[in-house]
Design a protein around this motif. Structure first.
Motif, mmCIF file in Angstrom:
data_model
loop_
_atom_site.group_PDB
_atom_site.id
_atom_site.type_symbol
_atom_site.label_atom_id
_atom_site.label_comp_id
_atom_site.label_asym_id
_atom_site.label_seq_id
_atom_site.Cartn_x
_atom_site.Cartn_y
_atom_site.Cartn_z
ATOM 1 N N ILE A 275 21.892 -27.813 80.576
ATOM 2 C CA ILE A 275 21.316 -28.480 79.385
ATOM 3 C C ILE A 275 20.418 -27.311 78.889
ATOM 4 C CG2 ILE A 275 20.025 -29.880 77.659
ATOM 5 C CD1 ILE A 275 23.015 -30.457 78.186
ATOM 6 N N LEU A 276 19.477 -26.906 79.897
ATOM 7 C CA LEU A 276 18.549 -26.078 79.441
ATOM 8 C C LEU A 276 19.097 -24.509 79.036
ATOM 9 C CD1 LEU A 276 15.298 -25.723 79.738
ATOM 10 C CD2 LEU A 276 15.821 -24.237 81.673
ATOM 11 N N LEU A 278 22.110 -24.062 77.948
ATOM 12 C CA LEU A 278 22.958 -24.271 76.620
ATOM 13 C C LEU A 278 21.878 -24.258 75.479
ATOM 14 C CD1 LEU A 278 25.578 -24.914 75.225
ATOM 15 C CD2 LEU A 278 25.023 -27.430 75.431
ATOM 16 N N VAL A 279 20.749 -24.677 75.639
ATOM 17 C CA VAL A 279 19.610 -24.684 74.657
ATOM 18 C C VAL A 279 19.126 -23.174 74.217
ATOM 19 C CG1 VAL A 279 17.273 -25.322 74.045
ATOM 20 C CG2 VAL A 279 19.022 -27.139 74.856
ATOM 21 N N VAL A 282 22.310 -21.944 72.259
ATOM 22 C CA VAL A 282 22.255 -22.311 70.891
ATOM 23 C C VAL A 282 21.012 -21.754 69.867
ATOM 24 C CG1 VAL A 282 22.427 -24.379 69.274
ATOM 25 C CG2 VAL A 282 23.646 -24.294 71.451
ATOM 26 N N MET A 316 6.377 -30.903 77.615
ATOM 27 C CA MET A 316 8.120 -31.038 77.416
ATOM 28 C C MET A 316 8.016 -31.888 76.058
ATOM 29 S SD MET A 316 9.752 -29.625 79.398
ATOM 30 C CE MET A 316 11.369 -30.486 79.016
ATOM 31 N N LEU A 317 6.919 -32.665 75.849
ATOM 32 C CA LEU A 317 7.195 -33.573 74.578
ATOM 33 C C LEU A 317 7.152 -32.519 73.361
ATOM 34 C CD1 LEU A 317 7.090 -36.423 73.815
ATOM 35 C CD2 LEU A 317 4.649 -36.144 73.214
ATOM 36 N N ALA A 320 10.343 -30.993 73.124
ATOM 37 C CA ALA A 320 11.369 -31.600 72.628
ATOM 38 C C ALA A 320 11.352 -31.741 71.082
ATOM 39 C CB ALA A 320 11.589 -33.083 73.235
ATOM 40 N N VAL A 321 9.915 -31.713 70.586
ATOM 41 C CA VAL A 321 10.082 -31.953 69.337
ATOM 42 C C VAL A 321 10.284 -30.540 68.655
ATOM 43 C CG1 VAL A 321 8.305 -31.996 67.308
ATOM 44 C CG2 VAL A 321 8.226 -33.522 69.300
ATOM 45 N N LEU A 323 12.525 -28.343 69.450
ATOM 46 C CA LEU A 323 13.797 -28.354 69.520
ATOM 47 C C LEU A 323 14.499 -29.052 68.483
ATOM 48 C CD1 LEU A 323 16.172 -27.057 71.585
ATOM 49 C CD2 LEU A 323 16.013 -29.520 72.519
ATOM 50 N N ILE A 324 14.160 -30.305 68.141
ATOM 51 C CA ILE A 324 14.734 -31.256 67.280
ATOM 52 C C ILE A 324 14.502 -30.415 65.835
ATOM 53 C CG2 ILE A 324 14.572 -33.355 65.905
ATOM 54 C CD1 ILE A 324 14.000 -34.591 68.811
ATOM 55 N N MET A 327 16.546 -27.303 65.105
ATOM 56 C CA MET A 327 17.683 -27.815 64.788
ATOM 57 C C MET A 327 17.985 -28.213 63.245
ATOM 58 S SD MET A 327 20.339 -27.310 66.694
ATOM 59 C CE MET A 327 19.764 -25.917 67.481
ATOM 60 N N LEU A 328 16.928 -29.121 62.898
ATOM 61 C CA LEU A 328 16.797 -29.539 61.531
ATOM 62 C C LEU A 328 16.731 -28.369 60.547
ATOM 63 C CD1 LEU A 328 14.888 -32.950 61.918
ATOM 64 C CD2 LEU A 328 17.443 -32.711 61.753
ATOM 65 N N ASN A 331 19.825 -26.122 60.324
ATOM 66 C CA ASN A 331 21.170 -26.704 59.935
ATOM 67 C C ASN A 331 21.181 -27.520 58.485
ATOM 68 O OD1 ASN A 331 23.135 -25.779 62.080
ATOM 69 N ND2 ASN A 331 21.341 -26.424 63.396
ATOM 70 N N ASN A 332 20.117 -28.059 58.116
ATOM 71 C CA ASN A 332 20.321 -28.876 56.969
ATOM 72 C C ASN A 332 20.102 -28.322 55.860
ATOM 73 O OD1 ASN A 332 18.585 -30.471 54.935
ATOM 74 N ND2 ASN A 332 19.740 -31.901 56.334
ATOM 75 N N PRO B 85 20.051 -35.830 58.595
ATOM 76 C CA PRO B 85 20.083 -34.712 58.204
ATOM 77 C C PRO B 85 21.122 -33.634 58.634
ATOM 78 C CG PRO B 85 17.977 -35.390 58.825
ATOM 79 C CD PRO B 85 18.956 -36.318 59.511
ATOM 80 N N LEU B 86 21.756 -33.893 59.866
ATOM 81 C CA LEU B 86 22.876 -32.858 60.344
ATOM 82 C C LEU B 86 24.274 -33.489 60.067
ATOM 83 C CD1 LEU B 86 20.792 -32.094 63.555
ATOM 84 C CD2 LEU B 86 21.040 -30.688 61.579
ATOM 85 N N ALA B 89 26.336 -30.611 59.686
ATOM 86 C CA ALA B 89 26.193 -29.302 60.417
ATOM 87 C C ALA B 89 27.185 -29.346 61.808
ATOM 88 C CB ALA B 89 24.941 -29.676 61.093
ATOM 89 N N ILE B 96 22.541 -30.698 70.377
ATOM 90 C CA ILE B 96 21.358 -30.191 70.844
ATOM 91 C C ILE B 96 20.333 -31.092 70.323
ATOM 92 C CG2 ILE B 96 19.617 -28.170 70.734
ATOM 93 C CD1 ILE B 96 22.139 -27.456 72.423
ATOM 94 N N THR B 97 20.352 -31.444 69.014
ATOM 95 C CA THR B 97 19.365 -32.510 68.508
ATOM 96 C C THR B 97 19.361 -33.770 69.352
ATOM 97 O OG1 THR B 97 20.094 -31.450 66.532
ATOM 98 C CG2 THR B 97 18.567 -33.604 66.373
ATOM 99 N N GLY B 100 17.244 -33.144 72.471
ATOM 100 C CA GLY B 100 16.050 -33.116 72.011
ATOM 101 C C GLY B 100 15.489 -34.538 71.873
ATOM 102 N N TYR B 103 15.096 -35.942 75.507
ATOM 103 C CA TYR B 103 13.625 -35.369 75.943
ATOM 104 C C TYR B 103 12.619 -36.199 75.392
ATOM 105 C CZ TYR B 103 16.046 -31.393 78.207
ATOM 106 O OH TYR B 103 16.835 -30.415 79.035
ATOM 107 N N ASN B 107 9.908 -37.940 77.807
ATOM 108 C CA ASN B 107 8.717 -37.408 78.012
ATOM 109 C C ASN B 107 7.705 -38.331 77.155
ATOM 110 O OD1 ASN B 107 8.942 -34.940 79.757
ATOM 111 N ND2 ASN B 107 10.442 -34.709 78.107
#
Lengths: 362, 292
Positions: A275-276, A278-279, A282, A316-317, A320-321, A323-324, A327-328, A331-332, B85-86, B89, B96-97, B100, B103, B107
């Protein structure tokens, strides 16, 4: 989708990639010579090279060939363990360490390719999400099998068994892989130079594949499989070509990775590692080889550097944030429009600037 | 007799997988996304129930209901903030979201509740002895099977008979057409996430009662296994998830008992690959050929 540029433009693009790698290598060497690079930063150089190779090779499957693979770490694992075994077995035969490392990487690549072929032939018949789950399953199977394998080497050759009691070695023999304990006592042959060289080879293979006749066939199959097949492009052959090439490169990266540590366990190459990578692919941009490379370097090195600080707990927190949010924002349509406007006024830069922009000084 | 015992263990484990797989399959069916965060919702549910019973001394049933309520809210929130929102997409961005979010939950749980493994107090203690003590069945195992059957029947009735259930099926077939028929697609998708997450909480509590260890990564592997179960039975199909879950549980238990404990994962995933090669859409899935 990224448009294919003219032949001249693509070859220039490729040359820039080589230049980035060589430039970064020279720069880091100079910094190292001047003693400006901390130990913790030096220790992540080789794994960073491995992850860059992993990202570029996974991009061949996910970005160029358009098939989602969630088991890329499985090939890395195959390469790592076969590479370690090869390095130990060749100890007396090839005393020169860099040559032995190269041989180990070639063997790792061969095992990776073999794994890719065995998985690819049946699995590439499946589409989309089913392909993803089968590659995931494959990664788990590899991990599971290596966890029960015992491999030793002695004067008679290499012994492989699944039972620790049955691993009987002649005098002077060494047990290399010990089941759940993984490979212990591996020679630490990996060097930053080898990592940079492997990265250059990977770029060479990937870029030449993409810009070849086969590469165009692979891209055509990605963009419209039915149309491509109807003009006589054999889907199975070209999908398999991309998949096996990618697996071979991952195997070589695995061998380098395995020989960077004195002990390696199979669970290092689990689903999270796939996954890492893949991230990285992407976030770097699907089909964009330079993007994969830079994203892998930054995203691997940054969290490693944060380890030392007292925010380590939140590392990691935050990851994660981010990463999200990335993506948002990428892509939005609404957010993209809004932030695009703001950014234009502030920086006059593209949205991916956060990931790619910092790559210039890598 | 050990065969029968293993079968019982397998079916009860499979029932838990089936409940998780139902959540996966419903979300996949309607939103066409692999919700990798589903496994971590299981973990959150188990933690809520753990603290409800441990710190506040609430009765297990109240703890379970509380866990389901919290997870329902969590599921709706995740859907609203991260996935909605996706909607337009590419699927990889959504995947991936979801990773995320996974994770983030793992965590977050680690920071809030610590990484150390906790011992979960089963919601039901004791076991049933049959055939002169040769066969033993824990009450939790029985509860898991009963829960799974009830959930299965309720979901089948829900999707078949109620207006909302029919709206769900319509959305999963064609969102555009469903919207034209006056179905609120967004709220239907939210509802699906709510149901899936409530089921995840139920599965989390059952799983931690059967195997009483709890840590922030508890949900991850069982999530992957349940996802495998959903694919095994044919993703998007409710009876498929049920069948896939039960079969997976039985295969895993038998592999552990008769082949090798450490190779059970390899056997499970090996069977999955073989099944997919013979039936590319899973056991009960429909294969939809691409139209030109």
């Amino acid at each position: 989708m990224k448009k294919l540029g003219t032949q001249k433009r693509t070859s220039l693009n490729g040359l820039i990639n080589y230049a980035i790698v060589i430039g970064a290598y020279v720069l880091l060497r100079v910094l190292m010579g001047a003693g400006l690079l901390s130990n913790s930063l030096q220790s992540v150089l080789v794994p960073a090279c491995c992850y860059m190779v992993m990202a570029v090779s996974l991009n061949l499957v996910v970005g160029i060939s358009g098939e989602l693979s969630l088991g890329h770490a499985g090939f890395m694992s195959l390469g790592a363990f076969s590479g370690i075994v090869a390095a130990v077995a060749l100890q007396n035969l090839v005393p020169f360490a860099p040559l032995r490392l190269a041989a180990a990487m070639v063997i790792g690549a061969l095992f990776g390719a073999l794994g890719g072929f065995v998985v690819g032939v049946p699995v590439l018949r499946l589409r989309g999400d089913y392909l993803a789950i089968v590659t995931l399953a494959f990664g788990q199977i590899i991990q599971n099998i290596i966890m029960v394998l015992y491999v030793g080497v002695d004067a008679k050759g290499i012994h492989v068994t699944t039972d620790s009691a049955r691993l009987v070695l002649a005098e002077g023999g060494t047990a290399i892989v010990k089941g759940p304990m993984g490979a212990v006592g591996a020679p630490k042959l990996a060097t930053f130079t080898a990592g940079a060289a492997l990265l250059l080879v990977t770029l060479f293979v990937a870029q030449n594949l993409v810009n070849s006749r086969s590469g165009r066939a692979i891209l055509a199959l990605r963009d419209n499989r039915i149309a491509a097949e109807s003009v006589g492009i054999p889907a199975g052959k070209y999908k398999l070509m991309a998949f096996v090439t990618s697996a071979a490169l991952a195997g070589a990266a695995g061998a380098l990775f395995g020989l960077n540590y004195s002990s390696t366990v199979a669970s290092k190459f689990n689903f999270n590692t796939s996954i890492l990578v893949l991230v990285f692919v992407v976030l770097g941009g699907l089909g964009n080889i330079r993007g994969s490379m830079v994203a892998a370097a930054l995203l691997y090195v940054l969290p490693e550097l944060l380890r030392g600080f007292n925010i380590a707990e939140y590392r990691m927190l935050v990851y994660a944030v981010i990463l999200i949010l990335v993506m948002l924002f990428t892509n939005n349509p609404t957010l993209q429009g809004f932030f695009g406007g703001v950014r234009e006024r502030l920086f006059q830069k593209a949205p991916e600037g956060t990931v790619k922009g910092g790559g210039a000084n890598e | 007799m050990s065969l029968l015992n293993n079968l019982i263990i397998g079916v009860s484990l499979g029932s838990i997988y089936a409940i998780i797989a139902l959540g996966y399959t419903m979300v996949y069916g309607i939103a066409k996304m692999l919700n990798f965060a589903h496994g971590d919702v299981i973990m959150v549910g188990a933690f809520v129930s753990f603290f409800a019973a441990g710190s506040f001394g609430l009765p297990p049933v109240v703890g379970l209901l509380l866990a389901m309520a919290v997870c329902t809210l969590l599921g709706i929130t995740i859907e609203r903030l991260a996935y909605k929102p996706l909607r337009q997409a590419p699927s990889l961005a959504v995947l991936i979201t979801a990773i995320g979010v996974s994770y983030l939950l793992q965590n977050g749980a680690q920071i809030l509740w610590g990484a150390a493994t906790k011992t979960f107090t089963p919601i039901l203690e004791g076991q049933l002895s049959l055939a002169g003590g040769q066969i033993t069945v824990t009450y939790v195992a029985i509860l898991a099977v009963v829960c799974c059957l009830v959930v299965m029947v309720c979901l089948t009735l829900f999707t078949g008979k109620t207006k909302l259930g029919k709206a769900m099926r319509a959305c999963s077939e064609d969102k555009g057409a469903a919207q034209l028929m006056g179905i609120n697609v967004d709220s239907t998708i939210s509802m699906t996430f709510a149901i899936g997450s409530a089921l995840a909480a139920l599965a989390g509590v059952l799983m931690c009662s059967a195997y009483p260890v709890l840590s922030p990564t508890t949900g991850a592997l069982s999530g992957i296994r349940a996802f495998t179960a959903a694919v095994f039975g044919g993703i998007g199909s409710i009876p498929g998830a049920f069948l896939g879950g039960i079969l997976l549980g039985i295969i895993e238990t038998f592999a552990k008992a008769y082949i090798s404990t450490s190779l059970s994962d390899a056997v499970v995933f090996g069977v999955l690959i073989v099944v997919l090669l013979v039936k590319p859409a899973g056991l009960l899935g429909k294969y939809v050929p691409e139209k030109v």
